[in-house]
Design an enzyme around this catalytic site. Structure first.
Site, PDB file in Angstrom:
ATOM      1  N   GLU B  58      -7.886   7.867  13.747  1.00  0.00           N
ATOM      2  CA  GLU B  58      -8.972   7.189  13.034  1.00  0.00           C
ATOM      3  C   GLU B  58      -9.873   6.385  13.962  1.00  0.00           C
ATOM      4  O   GLU B  58     -11.055   6.205  13.684  1.00  0.00           O
ATOM      5  CB  GLU B  58      -8.396   6.272  11.945  1.00  0.00           C
ATOM      6  CG  GLU B  58      -7.684   7.015  10.816  1.00  0.00           C
ATOM      7  CD  GLU B  58      -6.259   7.414  11.178  1.00  0.00           C
ATOM      8  OE1 GLU B  58      -5.750   6.968  12.229  1.00  0.00           O
ATOM      9  OE2 GLU B  58      -5.645   8.179  10.413  1.00  0.00           O
ATOM     10  N   PHE B  83      -6.322   3.532   6.248  1.00  0.00           N
ATOM     11  CA  PHE B  83      -6.603   4.161   7.548  1.00  0.00           C
ATOM     12  C   PHE B  83      -8.094   4.186   7.887  1.00  0.00           C
ATOM     13  O   PHE B  83      -8.450   4.459   9.030  1.00  0.00           O
ATOM     14  CB  PHE B  83      -6.030   5.580   7.580  1.00  0.00           C
ATOM     15  CG  PHE B  83      -4.567   5.633   7.229  1.00  0.00           C
ATOM     16  CD1 PHE B  83      -3.666   4.760   7.823  1.00  0.00           C
ATOM     17  CD2 PHE B  83      -4.087   6.534   6.291  1.00  0.00           C
ATOM     18  CE1 PHE B  83      -2.319   4.781   7.497  1.00  0.00           C
ATOM     19  CE2 PHE B  83      -2.741   6.566   5.960  1.00  0.00           C
ATOM     20  CZ  PHE B  83      -1.853   5.689   6.554  1.00  0.00           C
ATOM     21  N   ARG B 166      -7.678   7.950  -6.037  1.00  0.00           N
ATOM     22  CA  ARG B 166      -7.300   9.318  -5.687  1.00  0.00           C
ATOM     23  C   ARG B 166      -6.750  10.033  -6.913  1.00  0.00           C
ATOM     24  O   ARG B 166      -6.139   9.412  -7.781  1.00  0.00           O
ATOM     25  CB  ARG B 166      -6.226   9.251  -4.594  1.00  0.00           C
ATOM     26  CG  ARG B 166      -5.636  10.578  -4.225  1.00  0.00           C
ATOM     27  CD  ARG B 166      -4.448  10.385  -3.292  1.00  0.00           C
ATOM     28  NE  ARG B 166      -3.724  11.641  -3.160  1.00  0.00           N
ATOM     29  CZ  ARG B 166      -2.515  11.759  -2.631  1.00  0.00           C
ATOM     30  NH1 ARG B 166      -1.897  10.693  -2.154  1.00  0.00           N
ATOM     31  NH2 ARG B 166      -1.927  12.928  -2.550  1.00  0.00           N
TER      32      ARG B 166
END
Lengths: 268, 334
Positions: B58, B83, B166
């Site tokens: 990342e 992240f 999500r």
């Protein structure tokens, strides 16, 4: 590409002019990042005096405290008003001691270490996505900086993407804040590490302008290239005491006067 | 606005991004190994020449995105919220924000919605991103707002953090939904207490408002999808009309919506009691499901009702909250 002695002498001269400028900037404050300029003087000379062309190529200075050497070479090659160097490191100057967003002349500079290679990777990727055939992306990385994990993330990614317009130049001066890099982290065998990551790696004496220039010549491989320049933070300035701290050199008025005299004598 | 249980849809963000990218050639999509989970498998399939897979790295991904933005691209960077924010924080500051570059950081699986344990729970992402100069911070409540927010944020001149649920995404708002980055949405007005919610806590706040109204309390509900810059004018107008406020966020109560509301009230000198519902000073452990964590750590409808009850100084037990049963493919708040 072989170069004649006159060209090489011009590069040596430019490197010493960078040293002189760096001594003058450091002397304004009595201390500073002179060691980095001494170790990278030939490197900046070979880039800005030959391999690198602003407009065609891009240059990323990953370790921001190396801007002192950039300011020096930029003043010598017409990219920066030499008069501005007297403001180096002072309040409100554009020429901060550690490069920032406002730093003139550089395509990209970071103060936080380990970010620069990713920046160069992004530039190289942008060139490929735009179908740009001409030019290369040069990234200056210091050896101590390779202790940062991001450098290796970027190295993996660049090789995977086969970014063959990307050239990393490492100033391997074995110097970081706490002392010699080798005493703190074992980076060797450096060239083998980069090769294992999928890079074309060459190792040269970073004060040898002939070897450096050759290493920076365009080559056609399918891989990104790293030039490991072995250097020292004391090279080119005999008057420096042997125990001078390479990362942050103290420069008394007497020492500055002697350093300027030494460099001016050599440049005469 | 619909009533719970809400219908859900899959990949509203992924579809909207592809649609937008077909109109805007400068959009590029970066993924850090959670491509399907971040809904950008659609982008990878349909616009592969503008899809960049950086692997699970990342720090590099964020700095590469910054460099691409410097060269005229409009990068959308994808991973889980932890992240895209925690891990590459220095890179966000030094590769993107310090140059005010138009990179869009998209973080999925906010707060306690993850069964992945504290390592996967973005409970501090809003706080972290609010602290970055020039950053716009968006936490949307449903699929309709996701699409609207994407259209609205694409032309923000600086960096944006977009926080997305999500998986199955509820549909709460009717279309067209009035969305603007500059405006908090007053969904209902009331004189006793205002419930100020964002993201996944909006359904619980709406549910709590219904329960409180059943007990004779006049309740206002405000949806605050943009945490920064926050719509202080709307919040102040609402605050002056009520006796107390309750903020509700799927995030730590430190540095997120509750903190932002407190700053607005204190700066204006509006002295109203404020209760902050959210994750207290703790990590959330013992997770098999999000509803369990929402109950265990005080992010349920009942917690909002209790907070309002307490702020109003009411005696006796707070009104009970009827459970909304969701069938498969439906969504209901805890």
């Amino acid at each position: 590409m072989s170069r004649d002695e006159r060209e090489l002498e011009a590069l040596r001269h430019l490197a010493d002019r960078v040293r002189l400028r760096a001594v003058q900037m450091t002397a304004l404050h009595g201390l500073g990042y002179l060691g980095q300029a001494l170790s990278s003087a030939e490197l900046f000379a070979c880039l800005y005096g030959g391999a690198f062309s602003p407009g065609r190529d891009e240059f990323v200075c990953s370790p921001g405290h190396y801007v002192i050497a950039f300011y020096g070479v930029a003043a010598e090659t017409g990219l920066l008003d030499p008069g501005a160097l007297s403001t180096y490191g002072f309040d409100d100057s554009l020429l901060e001691a550690v490069g920032t967003e406002r730093t003139p002349g550089l395509d990209l500079v970071f103060g936080s270490l380990g970010l620069g290679l990713s920046g160069g990777v992004g530039f190289a990727l942008a060139r490929r996505m735009r179908g740009q055939e001409e030019g290369r992306v040069f990234v200056l990385v210091s050896d101590g900086e390779m202790e940062e994990g991001q450098v290796w993330e970027a190295a993996l990614f660049a090789a995977h993407e086969r970014l063959d317009r990307l050239v990393v130049v490492i100033d391997a001066n074995d110097s970081q804040v706490d002392g010699p890099v080798h005493a703190i982290t074992t980076l060797e065998p450096l060239a083998d590490k980069w090769r294992a990551f999928g890079w074309e790696a060459v190792e040269v004496d970073g004060h040898d302008v002939g070897a450096l220039s050759e290493a920076l010549d365009p080559v056609t491989t399918q891989r990104p290239r790293v030039v490991i320049a072995r250097t020292s933070t004391r090279t080119g300035l005999e008057v420096l005491p042997v125990d001078a701290d390479g990362h942050f050199i103290k420069l008394s008025d007497e020492l500055a006067t002697a350093a300027i005299a030494e460099l001016e004598a050599r440049l005469a | 606005m619909r009533e719970p249980p809400y219908p859900t849809v899959l990949k509203p963000y992924g579809r909207a991004l592809v649609e937008l990218a077909r109109e805007r050639e400068e959009i590029v999509c970066l993924s850090g190994d959670l491509t399907r989970q971040c809904e950008v498998d659609l982008f990878q399939e349909q616009l592969p020449e503008r899809f960049i897979h950086t692997g699970m790295a990342e720090q590099n991904m964020v700095s590469v995105a910054g460099a691409l933005a410097r060269r005229g691209f409009l990068p959308f960077v994808h991973s889980f919220g932890v992240f895209t924010t925690r891990r590459p924080y220095d890179q966000i500051v030094n590769s993107i924000a310090s140059a005010r570059l138009p990179v869009r950081l998209v973080g999925f699986m906010p707060g306690l919605s993850s069964p992945g344990g504290p390592s996967h729970q973005a409970i501090d992402d809003i706080a972290l991103m609010r602290a970055v100069p020039h950053m716009t911070v968006v936490d949307v409540a449903d699929a309709v707002e996701t699409r609207a927010a994407l259209r609205a944020l694409v032309d923000v001149p600086g960096p944006v953090y977009l926080r997305l649920k999500r998986g199955e995404i509820p549909v709460i708002f009717d279309e067209p939904h009035s969305f603007a980055l500059e405006r908090a949405q007053v969904l209902s007005e009331g004189g006793d207490v205002a419930l100020i919610a964002c993201g996944m806590m909006l359904p619980a706040a709406l549910n709590a408002a219904a329960a409180l109204r059943g007990a004779g309390i006049s309740v206002g509900v405000v949806n605050v999808p943009v945490l920064k810059p926050i719509d202080a004018a709307t919040l102040l107008r609402v605050a002056t009309q009520v006796r107390c406020l309750v903020s509700a966020e799927n995030h730590l109560v430190t540095g997120g919506l509750g903190s932002a509301v407190a700053e607005v009230l204190a700066t204006a000198g509006i002295g109203r009691p404020l209760r902050r519902v959210g994750v207290q000073d703790t990590f959330a452990e013992g997770a098999k499901s999000a509803p369990h964590l929402f109950r265990k750590y005080g992010l349920s409808t009942a917690d909002i009702v209790a907070a309002a009850w307490s702020a109003l100084g009411r005696d006796g037990p707070p009104p009970t909250v009827g459970e909304v049963v969701a069938d498969a493919g439906e969504y209901a708040p805890v």
